[in-house]
Scaffold this active site. Structure first.
Site, PDB file in Angstrom:
ATOM      1  CE  LYS A  63     -16.079 -67.809 -23.083  1.00 43.48           C
ATOM      2  NZ  LYS A  63     -15.275 -68.798 -23.578  1.00 43.48           N
ATOM      3  CG  ASP A 100     -16.107 -72.261 -26.265  1.00 39.84           C
ATOM      4  OD1 ASP A 100     -15.930 -71.694 -27.598  1.00 39.84           O
ATOM      5  OD2 ASP A 100     -15.758 -71.729 -25.284  1.00 39.84           O
TER       6      ASP A 100
HETATM    7  P1  NAP Z   1      -8.261 -70.551 -18.194  1.00 37.46           P
HETATM    8  O1  NAP Z   1      -9.602 -70.774 -17.798  1.00 37.46           O
HETATM    9  O2  NAP Z   1      -7.759 -69.066 -17.663  1.00 37.46           O
HETATM   10  O3  NAP Z   1      -7.292 -71.634 -17.995  1.00 37.46           O
HETATM   11  C1  NAP Z   1      -5.913 -71.519 -18.314  1.00 37.46           C
HETATM   12  C2  NAP Z   1      -5.330 -72.908 -18.409  1.00 37.46           C
HETATM   13  O4  NAP Z   1      -3.974 -72.748 -18.675  1.00 37.46           O
HETATM   14  C3  NAP Z   1      -5.261 -73.661 -16.753  1.00 37.46           C
HETATM   15  O5  NAP Z   1      -5.157 -74.875 -16.913  1.00 37.46           O
HETATM   16  C4  NAP Z   1      -3.796 -73.112 -16.542  1.00 37.46           C
HETATM   17  O6  NAP Z   1      -3.014 -73.887 -15.399  1.00 37.46           O
HETATM   18  C5  NAP Z   1      -2.989 -73.058 -17.938  1.00 37.46           C
HETATM   19  N1  NAP Z   1      -1.755 -72.438 -17.819  1.00 37.46           N
HETATM   20  C6  NAP Z   1      -1.623 -71.160 -18.071  1.00 37.46           C
HETATM   21  N2  NAP Z   1      -0.360 -70.750 -18.427  1.00 37.46           N
HETATM   22  C7  NAP Z   1       0.075 -71.807 -18.502  1.00 37.46           C
HETATM   23  C8  NAP Z   1       1.602 -72.103 -18.656  1.00 37.46           C
HETATM   24  N3  NAP Z   1       2.553 -71.120 -18.794  1.00 37.46           N
HETATM   25  N4  NAP Z   1       2.149 -73.352 -18.661  1.00 37.46           N
HETATM   26  C9  NAP Z   1       1.046 -74.411 -18.521  1.00 37.46           C
HETATM   27  N5  NAP Z   1      -0.166 -74.221 -18.283  1.00 37.46           N
HETATM   28  C10 NAP Z   1      -0.603 -72.888 -18.178  1.00 37.46           C
HETATM   29  O7  NAP Z   1      -8.295 -70.286 -19.771  1.00 37.46           O
HETATM   30  P2  NAP Z   1      -9.185 -70.935 -20.909  1.00 37.46           P
HETATM   31  O8  NAP Z   1     -10.568 -70.045 -21.221  1.00 37.46           O
HETATM   32  O9  NAP Z   1      -9.330 -72.469 -20.528  1.00 37.46           O
HETATM   33  O10 NAP Z   1      -8.256 -70.708 -22.177  1.00 37.46           O
HETATM   34  C11 NAP Z   1      -6.979 -71.504 -22.600  1.00 37.46           C
HETATM   35  C12 NAP Z   1      -6.503 -71.501 -23.916  1.00 37.46           C
HETATM   36  O11 NAP Z   1      -7.279 -71.868 -24.833  1.00 37.46           O
HETATM   37  C13 NAP Z   1      -6.266 -69.582 -24.392  1.00 37.46           C
HETATM   38  O12 NAP Z   1      -4.963 -69.717 -24.828  1.00 37.46           O
HETATM   39  C14 NAP Z   1      -7.501 -69.527 -25.173  1.00 37.46           C
HETATM   40  O13 NAP Z   1      -7.181 -68.530 -26.029  1.00 37.46           O
HETATM   41  C15 NAP Z   1      -7.487 -70.676 -25.840  1.00 37.46           C
HETATM   42  N6  NAP Z   1      -9.027 -70.975 -26.207  1.00 37.46           N
HETATM   43  C16 NAP Z   1      -9.283 -71.166 -27.844  1.00 37.46           C
HETATM   44  C17 NAP Z   1     -10.577 -71.458 -28.057  1.00 37.46           C
HETATM   45  C18 NAP Z   1     -10.768 -71.447 -29.642  1.00 37.46           C
HETATM   46  O14 NAP Z   1     -12.052 -71.288 -30.002  1.00 37.46           O
HETATM   47  N7  NAP Z   1     -10.006 -71.920 -30.305  1.00 37.46           N
HETATM   48  C19 NAP Z   1     -11.740 -71.173 -27.270  1.00 37.46           C
HETATM   49  C20 NAP Z   1     -11.454 -71.066 -25.754  1.00 37.46           C
HETATM   50  C21 NAP Z   1      -9.944 -71.049 -25.326  1.00 37.46           C
HETATM   51  P3  NAP Z   1      -3.148 -73.550 -13.757  1.00 37.46           P
HETATM   52  O15 NAP Z   1      -4.428 -74.232 -13.554  1.00 37.46           O
HETATM   53  O16 NAP Z   1      -2.022 -74.214 -13.384  1.00 37.46           O
HETATM   54  O17 NAP Z   1      -3.118 -71.956 -13.911  1.00 37.46           O
END
Ligand code: NAP
Length: 276
Positions: A63, A100
């Site tokens: 991305k 998104d």
């Molecule tokens: P990302 O860029 O890797 O960011 C992950 C985020 O989650 C960071 O803020 C991280 O905090 C936090 N995190 C990870 N593990 C954690 C834990 N155990 N406790 C608290 N915070 C935690 O991932 P992303 O792309 O933003 O995706 C995040 C979530 O959104 C995923 O579950 C994904 O499946 C979901 N999502 C859903 C959609 C949809 O269409 N519904 C679209 C996109 C994403 P740190 O900065 O401290 O590491």
């Protein structure tokens, strides 16, 4: 032909969703998962263009890297710093978008949840999804955004960036119980945009006592459909929404960009639920 690029890519639910829509509309199109490694991204994009493929979605790890491979970028993709949809136009033009943010709002609209215009919102997370949600909330016209993140420095730098780039008031705080409870107090909306809460350790529930009506709780995670956060919020009487609608709508928006046709969202939802 359209598709999705990623590494890995076999887990993607997008082919099921898009191919169901093509079938329902009797369109002679197909959506294909392409396993593309990061080192092959540039040549894969050139190959798609040469072959006349109409567009692709992008998932991990492409991305961000796609930002430098497009000839035109939507304002949302630029703000988010990530591309999830490519459209191959004629004359060598490659348009990069991120659906998104609009998918996040479309799912709220579909669920009949009022947009939090002029209100305070709390966003858990500071990663790619949180950036898309903040882009959406800025467009909606929220008054204040509190970014809450496990790594506090990321929350603070993201909040500073929001304050510099927009007129919305923004602060970043660590994911600790007391701070989160205070942040939730007069917020209209709490959004979980972290990958937390899926591994048994659930710091997101720090705000359990603070989740009270009329606050809406929106968890963009969609497996399980009712996350622990949503379960507690619903038990407290809050209106809740999971991430299924956002996933469907970001796909529907990409579909529309490629084909010029609004797809049947209900068909895409059914296909997604069946694939899950
Ligand atoms: P990302 O860029 O890797 O960011 C992950 C985020 O989650 C960071 O803020 C991280 O905090 C936090 N995190 C990870 N593990 C954690 C834990 N155990 N406790 C608290 N915070 C935690 O991932 P992303 O792309 O933003 O995706 C995040 C979530 O959104 C995923 O579950 C994904 O499946 C979901 N999502 C859903 C959609 C949809 O269409 N519904 C679209 C996109 C994403 P740190 O900065 O401290 O590491």
């Amino acid at each position: 032909m359209v598709g999705v690029i990623g590494d890995p890519v076999s887990h993607s639910r997008s082919p099921a969703m898009h191919n169901a829509a093509f079938e329902a509309l009797e369109m002679d199109w197909v959506y294909v998962p392409f396993h593309v490694r990061a080192s092959d991204l540039r040549s894969a994009v050139a190959g798609f263009q040469a072959l006349g493929i109409r567009g692709v979605n992008a998932t991990i790890p492409h991305k961000t890297a796609l930002l430098s491979l497009v000839t035109e970028l939507s304002p949302e993709a630029e703000f988010i710093g990530a591309v999830n949809t490519l459209v191959f136009e004629s004359a060598g033009k490659i348009y990069g978008d991120n659906t998104d943010a609009r998918g996040f709002v479309a799912a709220m609209d579909e669920a009949g949840i009022e947009r939090p215009c002029e209100q305070k919102v709390v966003v858990l997370g500071a990663g790619g999804a949180a950036r898309a949600i903040v882009a959406a909330l800025v467009n909606v016209g929220v008054r204040e955004i509190v970014i809450v993140n496990r790594t506090a420095s990321k929350a603070e730098s993201f909040a500073e960036e929001i304050a510099v780039r927009t007129t919305v008031k923004a602060i970043g705080i660590p994911l600790v119980e007391e701070a989160l409870r205070i942040a939730c107090r007069d917020a209209a909306l709490l959004v979980n945009a972290t990958a937390g809460g899926m591994d048994g350790v659930d710091p997101l529930l720090f705000c359990a006592d603070g989740m009270l009506p009329p606050m809406v709780v929106y968890d963009i995670v969609y497996t399980p459909p009712e996350t622990p956060l949503l379960k507690v919020a619903a038990a407290n009487g809050c209106r809740t929404l999971n991430g299924l609608g956002m996933l469907v709508h970001q796909g529907a928006l990409a579909f529309e960009q490629w084909t010029g046709i609004r797809p049947p969202v209900n068909v895409m939802t059914d296909a997604l639920v069946a694939s899950l």
